[in-house]
Write a protein that holds these residues in place. Structure first.
Motif, short mmCIF file in Angstrom:
data_model
loop_
_atom_site.label_atom_id
_atom_site.label_comp_id
_atom_site.label_asym_id
_atom_site.label_seq_id
_atom_site.Cartn_x
_atom_site.Cartn_y
_atom_site.Cartn_z
N ILE A 75 1.01 -1.28 0.00
CA ILE A 75 -0.02 0.04 0.04
C ILE A 75 0.89 1.21 -0.11
CG2 ILE A 75 -1.69 1.17 1.11
CD1 ILE A 75 -2.93 -1.35 2.19
N LEU A 76 1.94 1.45 0.95
CA LEU A 76 2.54 2.64 0.90
C LEU A 76 3.53 2.85 -0.19
CD1 LEU A 76 3.94 2.73 4.61
CD2 LEU A 76 2.15 4.12 3.63
N PRO A 77 4.03 1.67 -0.77
CA PRO A 77 4.87 1.83 -2.07
C PRO A 77 3.97 2.34 -3.33
CG PRO A 77 5.88 -0.15 -1.13
CD PRO A 77 4.49 0.44 -0.51
N VAL A 78 2.88 1.97 -3.11
CA VAL A 78 2.27 2.27 -4.49
C VAL A 78 1.55 3.66 -4.23
CG1 VAL A 78 -0.36 1.82 -5.51
CG2 VAL A 78 1.08 -0.13 -4.95
N ALA A 79 1.52 4.04 -2.98
CA ALA A 79 1.02 5.54 -2.64
C ALA A 79 2.07 6.47 -2.97
CB ALA A 79 0.58 5.74 -1.37
N PHE A 80 3.30 6.03 -2.62
CA PHE A 80 4.41 6.78 -2.93
C PHE A 80 4.89 7.01 -4.49
CE2 PHE A 80 6.08 5.72 1.33
CZ PHE A 80 5.48 6.62 2.04
N LEU A 81 4.66 5.74 -5.03
CA LEU A 81 4.76 5.92 -6.63
C LEU A 81 3.66 6.87 -7.37
CD1 LEU A 81 5.65 2.26 -7.67
CD2 LEU A 81 6.99 4.15 -7.69
N SER A 82 2.56 6.72 -6.82
CA SER A 82 1.50 7.42 -7.34
C SER A 82 1.74 9.10 -7.44
CB SER A 82 -0.05 7.27 -6.89
OG SER A 82 -0.16 6.05 -6.98
N PHE A 83 2.12 9.38 -6.34
CA PHE A 83 2.45 10.95 -5.92
C PHE A 83 3.79 11.23 -6.49
CE2 PHE A 83 -0.59 10.30 -2.74
CZ PHE A 83 -1.55 11.45 -2.49
N ASN A 103 -6.98 8.00 -2.67
CA ASN A 103 -6.23 7.25 -1.21
C ASN A 103 -7.09 7.69 -0.12
OD1 ASN A 103 -3.23 6.13 -1.83
ND2 ASN A 103 -3.67 7.77 -3.08
N PHE A 104 -7.73 8.72 0.08
CA PHE A 104 -8.35 9.37 1.22
C PHE A 104 -9.73 8.27 1.28
CE2 PHE A 104 -11.71 11.77 3.36
CZ PHE A 104 -11.25 12.03 4.70
N MET A 116 -5.11 16.44 -6.53
CA MET A 116 -6.35 16.17 -5.67
C MET A 116 -6.87 14.86 -6.16
SD MET A 116 -8.15 20.10 -6.01
CE MET A 116 -9.32 19.55 -5.23
N MET A 117 -7.01 14.52 -7.37
CA MET A 117 -7.42 13.11 -7.74
C MET A 117 -6.87 12.11 -6.86
SD MET A 117 -9.85 13.26 -9.88
CE MET A 117 -9.96 11.75 -10.76
N TYR A 159 -9.74 -1.82 -7.02
CA TYR A 159 -10.28 -0.83 -7.35
C TYR A 159 -9.36 0.54 -7.09
CZ TYR A 159 -14.95 -3.19 -7.83
OH TYR A 159 -15.80 -3.97 -8.25
N LYS A 160 -8.63 0.45 -5.87
CA LYS A 160 -8.16 1.64 -5.82
C LYS A 160 -6.70 1.58 -6.63
CE LYS A 160 -4.43 3.65 -3.28
NZ LYS A 160 -3.07 3.37 -3.28
N LEU A 161 -6.00 0.57 -6.73
CA LEU A 161 -4.89 0.43 -7.81
C LEU A 161 -5.43 0.84 -9.22
CD1 LEU A 161 -2.94 -2.67 -6.65
CD2 LEU A 161 -2.43 -0.50 -6.25
N LEU A 162 -6.70 0.02 -9.58
CA LEU A 162 -7.09 0.55 -10.69
C LEU A 162 -7.16 2.09 -11.26
CD1 LEU A 162 -8.05 -0.32 -13.57
CD2 LEU A 162 -10.33 -0.79 -12.55
#
Length: 406
Positions: free
Chosen positions: A238-246, A395-396, A389-390, A296-299
């Motif tokens: 979860i954290l690596p994907v969030a960091f990659l997204s940002f 993530n929120f 924002m998206m 769904y979140k990763l998609l």
């Protein structure tokens, strides 16, 4: 006094020795109870109008695995089964005085033919012919069968990896009705004294109970409620994907002339796609009862990354477009909105006479000082705020859903 003590001790030892049973006593007992009239194919019970009471307990050892992709659940433990066989009772006084229990092979005694109804592979009998069981002088038979018990378990992966699962093992005795054999549960939970903790699952509750199915057959059911330990998945997924997204947002802060924008954003997008593939390989292929919210979140992160890539390409086209081409009015409006309705920041030399004669800057004069590079900068600014924002909302919302479940 010492002599009296010695005499009493000698008499006690002599009495104990005289009351101790020998191997001949046990052989005689086996010959007596396993005579030609004993038929191991006939269930015990002197009164046939009363069902045979079979008490069941379970000692939980460990969780071997829960494979969500194929729906396989397996545990190790010992199933304890107790019943009374009046044909196997005797008077201890006739066999050395203290022959209260004896151990016999399982294949010589009637045992309940327990079958695991939800076995993952094939239906098979519980126990093994080479096992032994203990018989008491009162006819109580104690049968403990250590084994690995497998079952099918359709996991609900909606809240993976913050999910909780309940898997059930079902047993029954084919051929016998409720009026002939009845399960009784002396303890409604499993014995956890010898349980070894699992690194992936935390056992929250265990239950042992009986139920009658639609065919009026009594079933013995053992339910295990577990909660996944999410620390590993938070740190490695979860954290690596969030960091990659940002991290993708950094592309809008990179100089457009460096030539690495498209390569950077595409690399990060492929990394997110790899994580999405890893999650899909872990989860079952079916869509019921629900698809994991993490999918769904990763998609959503992946789709945002796709649009970010498109935005980077469009912005680069603006940066490298020739200034001789006229900027459309809708792009001028887009530029004003992106920069908060402010005038273009590009320096422009204005002579004194023009400044004194002109009190207001019209839209036409603004369009003359705009360049395609300014439009590209407006595109980067808008994309940075919009996609930021998206990603935050994506993530929120996921964290709110997970927190509501927990």
């Amino acid at each position: 006094m010492a002599g009296l003590f010695f005499a009493v001790s000698s008499l006690t030892c002599l009495f104990m020795f005289s009351e101790a049973y020998t191997i001949n006593d046990e052989l005689s007992l086996h010959a007596a109870i396993f005579n030609s009239t004993y038929d191991r194919d006939v269930r015990p019970g002197a009164t046939r109008s009363t069902p045979l009471q079979i008490n069941v307990t379970f000692t939980f050892k460990s969780i071997k695995e829960l494979d969500e992709s194929v729906g396989k659940f397996s545990i190790t433990g010992a199933l304890g089964v107790f019943w009374v066989d009046h044909r196997l009772s005797w008077n201890p006084a006739d066999y050395g005085g203290d022959l209260n229990t004896t151990v016999v092979p399982q294949k010589k005694v009637w045992i309940p033919f327990l079958v695991n109804m939800m076995d993952f592979d094939t239906l098979k009998e519980i126990g093994h012919n080479e096992l032994h069981l203990r018989v008491g002088s009162d006819g109580i038979v104690t049968w403990v069968t250590p084994n690995m018990f497998e079952s099918t378990c359709d996991a609900d992966m909606s809240y993976y990896p913050f999910d909780s699962q309940t898997c059930i093992l079902k047993f029954y005795i084919p051929g016998f009705t409720f009026s002939e054999i009845e399960f009784t549960i002396p303890r409604t939970s499993m014995d956890m004294n010898e349980y070894s903790k699992n690194g992936l699952w935390e056992v929250k509750e265990t239950r042992i109970y009986t139920a009658t199915n639609s065919q009026q057959i009594q079933e013995l059911r053992m339910a295990i409620s577990m909660k996944r330990r999410p620390v590993y998945y938070i740190s490695s997924l979860i954290l690596p994907v969030a960091f990659l997204s940002f991290l993708q947002l950094i592309v809008f802060l990179m100089p457009p002339d460096c030539g690495e924008r498209v390569g950077f954003v595409t690399t990060v997008l492929l990394a997110i796609a790899v994580y999405l593939t890893l999650v899909q390989d872990k989860l079952p292929e079916g869509s019921e009862p629900s698809v994991s919210y993490l999918s769904y979140k990763l998609l959503g992160d992946f789709m945002i990354g796709v649009f970010m890539t498109i935005s980077v390409i469009v912005g680069l086209r603006f940066y490298h477009r020739e200034d001789e081409k006229i900027i459309p009015s809708y792009l001028e409006t887009f530029h004003r909105i992106s920069f908060g309705c402010c005038r273009c920041r590009r320096k422009h030399k204005v002579n004194l006479e023009e400044k004194e004669s002109t009190k207001e800057v019209t839209i036409d004069s603004v369009s003359k000082i705009l360049t395609w590079r300014d439009i590209g900068m407006a595109t980067d600014r808008f994309s940075l705020i919009f996609f930021g924002m998206m990603l935050f909302n994506c993530n929120f919302v996921y964290l709110v859903v997970m927190a509501a479940f927990a």
